[in-house]
Design a protein around this motif. Structure first.
Motif, PDB file in Angstrom:
ATOM      1  N   ARG A 186      46.348  35.333  23.303  1.00  0.00           N
ATOM      2  CA  ARG A 186      47.499  34.621  22.740  1.00  0.00           C
ATOM      3  C   ARG A 186      47.594  34.840  21.238  1.00  0.00           C
ATOM      4  NH1 ARG A 186      46.391  29.669  21.448  1.00  0.00           N
ATOM      5  NH2 ARG A 186      45.220  29.318  23.388  1.00  0.00           N
ATOM      6  N   ARG A 210      50.286  32.317  28.638  1.00  0.00           N
ATOM      7  CA  ARG A 210      50.575  30.894  28.869  1.00  0.00           C
ATOM      8  C   ARG A 210      50.470  30.555  30.361  1.00  0.00           C
ATOM      9  NH1 ARG A 210      50.000  27.886  24.317  1.00  0.00           N
ATOM     10  NH2 ARG A 210      51.320  28.630  22.619  1.00  0.00           N
ATOM     11  N   ARG A 211      50.859  31.502  31.208  1.00  0.00           N
ATOM     12  CA  ARG A 211      50.713  31.245  32.649  1.00  0.00           C
ATOM     13  C   ARG A 211      49.243  31.111  33.027  1.00  0.00           C
ATOM     14  NH1 ARG A 211      49.025  33.825  36.896  1.00  0.00           N
ATOM     15  NH2 ARG A 211      48.758  35.818  35.823  1.00  0.00           N
ATOM     16  N   GLU A 248      46.899  30.077  31.160  1.00  0.00           N
ATOM     17  CA  GLU A 248      46.411  28.810  30.612  1.00  0.00           C
ATOM     18  C   GLU A 248      47.000  27.596  31.317  1.00  0.00           C
ATOM     19  OE1 GLU A 248      45.562  29.939  25.967  1.00  0.00           O
ATOM     20  OE2 GLU A 248      47.627  29.589  26.552  1.00  0.00           O
ATOM     21  N   GLY A 249      47.949  27.813  32.210  1.00  0.00           N
ATOM     22  CA  GLY A 249      48.563  26.705  32.931  1.00  0.00           C
ATOM     23  C   GLY A 249      49.735  26.068  32.216  1.00  0.00           C
ATOM     24  N   ASP A 250      50.164  26.630  31.078  1.00  0.00           N
ATOM     25  CA  ASP A 250      51.298  26.094  30.316  1.00  0.00           C
ATOM     26  C   ASP A 250      52.569  26.788  30.823  1.00  0.00           C
ATOM     27  OD1 ASP A 250      53.146  25.191  28.514  1.00  0.00           O
ATOM     28  OD2 ASP A 250      52.015  25.755  26.722  1.00  0.00           O
ATOM     29  N   HIS A 251      53.071  26.323  31.967  1.00  0.00           N
ATOM     30  CA  HIS A 251      54.132  27.053  32.648  1.00  0.00           C
ATOM     31  C   HIS A 251      55.472  26.952  31.943  1.00  0.00           C
ATOM     32  CE1 HIS A 251      51.202  26.304  36.080  1.00  0.00           C
ATOM     33  NE2 HIS A 251      51.188  27.599  35.876  1.00  0.00           N
ATOM     34  N   ASN A 252      55.745  25.847  31.293  1.00  0.00           N
ATOM     35  CA  ASN A 252      57.031  25.712  30.589  1.00  0.00           C
ATOM     36  C   ASN A 252      57.144  26.727  29.460  1.00  0.00           C
ATOM     37  OD1 ASN A 252      58.008  23.651  32.215  1.00  0.00           O
ATOM     38  ND2 ASN A 252      57.061  22.050  30.971  1.00  0.00           N
ATOM     39  N   HIS A 253      56.082  26.818  28.643  1.00  0.00           N
ATOM     40  CA  HIS A 253      56.110  27.807  27.574  1.00  0.00           C
ATOM     41  C   HIS A 253      56.103  29.236  28.134  1.00  0.00           C
ATOM     42  CE1 HIS A 253      54.994  24.587  24.623  1.00  0.00           C
ATOM     43  NE2 HIS A 253      55.792  25.333  23.871  1.00  0.00           N
ATOM     44  N   PRO A 292      42.832  26.527  33.647  1.00  0.00           N
ATOM     45  CA  PRO A 292      43.205  25.299  34.365  1.00  0.00           C
ATOM     46  C   PRO A 292      42.246  24.962  35.511  1.00  0.00           C
ATOM     47  CG  PRO A 292      44.720  27.105  34.893  1.00  0.00           C
ATOM     48  CD  PRO A 292      43.878  27.571  33.760  1.00  0.00           C
TER      49      PRO A 292
END
Length: 885
Positions: free
Chosen positions: A611, A641-642, A644-649, A867
């Motif tokens: 990142r 980001r996917r 890391e589990g940050d799906h919105n970002h 995650p």
């Protein structure tokens, strides 16, 4: 003519041009023909060498100019329209390889040898023994290639699956073709996409043998030096027939491959005179003694006889007796070392060469300097420093004199003896003259490559080095397809020129070609060629002490090494490049290097490091106004980001990336964020949205002919269908993907798809079928030595065995998965394997070992910010410190 054959249509048009030339008694200049039908000169060459299919109205005007009768016109127009409808307007889209060079005009004699080849072919069809190899051997100029090609044309219809041909350049003074290069070309001819061509020689040979197995094909391996050059080029199928030509007797082929050798001697005197009669007409009969003497003076070598015959035709008032006497004056000339035959052929070369006017003689000498295997008229014009019209006239004269020959539509080459003779004559020229000619040639290749890349990849013009010395002869590419076809067809010459330039004093040209062609080589999957070119560029940059060029060579080497799976080497190259780019304030280089480093960290599961580097790459791209770089960095951030589990970002970054690629019209770049958007929506359970993105990506893959991507996307669609309770449709798509993988020889894709099919069977509770698929996948990944996928196959086998109630066997495969992950330094997969091992121990009743392995897995997941850490914590909490179940 087969109406679906591009090569046949080109041959028909070439025949019509030749017929009109014979009727009018003068050659048709391509520039004149271009003007008469209202197109550019480069366009007419593109039409006549097959890189571009003429539009309907242009083709009609071309037929008008050639005065084609109505019935034949209708047939040709229909054939042209069929080609367009079938989407085979470019060479790579042909259904079966048809690579034989044109048949030999006026072939005479060799009846016994032709009959022996016919007999060998008949025997090969009656036996199930390994392929019969006919090694056609003999001295230089004796007609080995002519015999092989003439016989191949006689029997071509008996090989419905196609014909492969290669000139191995075994006696080339510069660089014979290597088996790996030949196999790469053969695999492309057989339909294997570039990304699917293995890097290693043994893997390429295995893929080649798989593809030709069961096919009826003719394979001509011309001009081999030794058995080692051709051994890997032999198919393992008795259905194929191989002809090898070589100057030596190929003892290695006889000993190890049961080759049948046909030793060519000089033409018998009667056949030599008959060849002269075919070429010069009745004069051979009116002066029989002189004709016999001329044949003997040419050592009864077909190459020398053809050259001598052309001189006789060009001087119709001179008797053959006088011509023979004149030839005697040249017997002590250059090129005489090596015995009577060499003396004779050198005398004929010298005799013919001395008849050339100054400009034609100069062109002949300079052609001997060209480092490539063949040459087109644009490169000839650049080398000789003239315009296309003049270059065409020079080539016509050399063709008539048999000093060059046509190697294919729009391409020309020299017999290796003639090339050596031409280079010998060029030794007398001043070094400045030769240096200027090669500089013009390398300028042309650099300029033409840039022009083609600008049309093929218009969205990346600002990411390539500018042309500082434009070529006097410029190409005009009608569209992206034409530019791509030129790049693919000219690539061997571009790579050979880059090597020659690096070794002989033009390092900037090598660096320029490396930077210019990097994207095309990557997109075509030509990783071995890319690695060779970028290594040359790195060496050239260091010799020239050009730090910017060194930086970009390191970047391209890093990206190539990553594609080859050599991640540590890739990271080292990219880190060195980043250091140089920062030292020299090269922002473009910084952006490339940062993005490449991010890719490596992401692949290794180091999400935070990935990142950070993607963000820095994004900042640089925005600062210098590089939309392609911005789109790539945003896509990388979305993938990270996917993870890391940050799906919105993740969705936000990927949508931005997709928007940029669509704005600049980069469909090839567009496919990557589409696939990633599908993956994120799939993780979120939004399966219809995921399918929509995958279908959009699939459309692009099919439009651009990316069968590798098509296979991948079909696999993903199949996996989603299985997740939404439609396993039948899922298996249907997965089997389509498996068919593509097997059709294209994509063994890695075959293994991946088998794994996906196995997972679907496992979800259906069909453990036996699932285990069978996973075992097949594991065997493939071991065979092709892809550690990351071997790891995955072990993991899938372990999961399936655990689901089938066999935890002890599952533990064995999960441990293998963990070992491979640790060796690859793939931390995320290592933690995933430890998590699975813990579950195996738990099912076996060993809670202490389960707790220990979950603890190790948690430590890695937590460090990566993955995650999965939360789920492992919950399992440990449920297990409790006392381990009660």
């Amino acid at each position: 003519m087969h109406e679906d054959s591009r090569a046949d249509l080109i041959a028909e048009v070439q025949r019509l041009i030749l017929a009109k030339e014979r009727k009018t008694g003068k050659p048709i200049k391509r520039a004149t023909l271009a003007r008469s039908i209202g197109v550019s000169t480069s366009s007419i060459y593109a039409y006549l060498n097959g890189t571009t299919l003429p539009p309907t109205d242009t083709f009609d005007r071309l037929l008008d100019a050639l005065v084609v009768p109505a019935a034949e016109r209708r047939r040709l127009s229909t054939a042209r329209d069929n080609l367009e409808a079938q989407g085979i307007a470019s060479p790579e889209a042909g259904r079966r390889p048809q690579e034989l060079p044109p048949d030999v005009f006026g072939f005479t004699g060799r009846a016994d040898e032709l009959a022996e080849l016919d007999q060998l072919l008949a025997e090969s069809g009656e036996q199930s023994t390994p392929v019969m190899i006919s090694a056609v051997s003999g001295t230089a100029g004796v007609g080995k290639t002519a015999l092989a090609i003439h016989w191949a044309h006689r029997v071509r219809d008996r090989f419905p699956d196609g014909h492969l041909y290669v000139n191995l350049r075994g006696y080339d003074p510069d660089r014979p073709l290597q088996p790996a290069e030949v196999l790469e070309a053969f695999l492309r001819s057989l339909g294997v996409p570039g990304p699917n061509i293995p890097a290693e020689l043994a893997d390429r040979a295995a893929r080649y043998r798989t593809l030709v197995h069961g096919k009826r094909m003719l394979i001509v391996l011309d001009n081999a030096y030794a058995a080692d050059e051709v051994r890997e080029l032999f198919p393992g199928a008795p259905s194929c027939f191989v002809v090898v030509t070589s100057r030596n007797g190929s003892p290695g082929l006889v000993a190890r491959h049961d080759a049948r050798v046909i030793n060519l001697d000089l033409l018998p005197l009667g056949d030599a005179i008959a060849l002269l009669r075919t070429l010069i007409g009745d004069r051979a009969d009116t002066e029989p003694e002189a004709a016999a003497e001329l044949a003997e003076r040419c050592a009864r070598l077909p190459l020398a006889l053809r050259i001598a015959a052309e001189l006789a035709v060009s001087r119709p008032t001179m008797t053959l007796t006088d011509l023979t006497a004149e030839l005697d004056q040249y017997r002590l000339g250059s090129f005489s070392a090596g015995g009577d035959q060499r003396t004779a052929i050198g005398a004929v070369f010298s005799w013919s060469y001395k008849q050339l006017c100054a400009d034609k003689a100069r062109a002949f000498r300079l052609l001997g300097l060209h480092p490539g295997q063949d040459i087109d008229i644009f490169a000839v014009a650049a080398l000789v420093n003239t315009d296309l019209d003049t270059a065409e006239g020079l080539l016509d004269a050399l063709l008539r004199g048999h000093l060059v020959h046509q190697a294919g539509p729009g391409r020309f080459a020299m017999h290796d003896l003639l090339r050596a003779y031409a280079a010998e004559q060029a030794d007398a020229d001043a070094e400045a003259v030769k240096h200027a000619a090669l500089t013009n040639l390398f300028d042309h290749y650099a300029c033409a490559a840039s022009q083609a890349m600008d049309v093929a990849y218009p969205h990346e013009q600002n990411r390539r080095p500018p042309i500082t010395v434009p070529s006097a002869v410029t190409h005009e590419f009608a569209d992206q397809r034409a530019a791509m076809a030129w790049l693919d067809g000219e690539l061997p010459n571009l790579l050979t020129s880059a090597e020659h330039a690096a070794d002989r004093g033009w390092p900037s040209h090598t660096s320029h070609l490396s930077q210019t062609l990097a994207r095309h080589l990557r997109n075509r999957g030509r990783y071995a060629s890319a690695h060779a070119l970028h290594t040359l560029a790195l060496r050239a940059a260091r010799v020239a002490r050009n730090r910017r060029s060194e930086c970009h060579a390191l970047i391209n080497l890093g990206i190539t090494c990553r594609a080859l799976g050599r991640h540590d080497e890739a990271l080292d190259h990219l880190m060195r490049a980043l250091g140089i780019a920062r030292d020299t304030d090269d922002l473009v280089g910084q952006g490339y290097a940062l993005g490449g480093i991010g890719d490596i960290h992401q692949h290794a599961g180091r999400a935070a490091d990935a990142r950070d580097h993607y963000q820095l790459a994004l900042d640089v791209a925005r600062r210098i106004g590089d939309p392609s770089g911005e789109g790539e960095a945003l896509c990388g951030l979305g993938i990270t980001r996917r993870i890391e589990g940050d799906h919105n970002h993740a969705l936000d970054h990927l949508q931005q990336s997709l928007g940029i690629f669509r704005t600049i019209g980069d469909r090839y770049g567009e496919r990557h964020p589409l696939i990633c958007l599908a993956v994120v929506h799939g993780v979120l359970g939004r399966y219809e949205e995921a399918l929509d993105y995958h279908r959009a990506a699939l459309t692009i893959m099919r439009d651009v002919g990316d069968r590798y991507g098509e296979r991948y996307t079909l696999t993903s669609i199949g996996e989603i269908y299985s997740l939404i309770g439609r396993p039948g449709e899922g298996l249907k798509h997965l089997r389509q993907a498996l068919g593509i993988a097997r059709d294209t020889g994509d063994r890695q894709g075959e293994g991946c798809t088998l794994s996906a099919i196995g997972i679907v069977h496992g979800e259906l509770g069909q453990h036996s079928q699932a285990l069978d698929c996973h075992k097949q996948a594991l065997a493939i990944f071991r065979d092709i030595a892809v550690g990351s996928w071997e790891l995955e196959a072990h993991h899938n086998l372990g999961d399936t065995l655990l689901a089938a109630g066999r935890p002890a066997e599952a533990l064995h495969h999960h441990r293998d998965s963990a070992i491979i992950a640790a060796e690859l330094a793939n931390h995320h997969d290592h933690a995933r394997a430890l998590n699975a091992i813990a579950q195996d121990h738990y099912e076996l009743g060993d809670e202490d070992l389960a707790r220990a392995h979950w603890g190790e897995a948690l430590a890695i997941f937590a460090e990566l910010g993955a995650p999965e850490a939360d789920e492992v914590r919950r399992r440990l909490a449920r297990l409790g410190p006392g381990g009660s179940r």
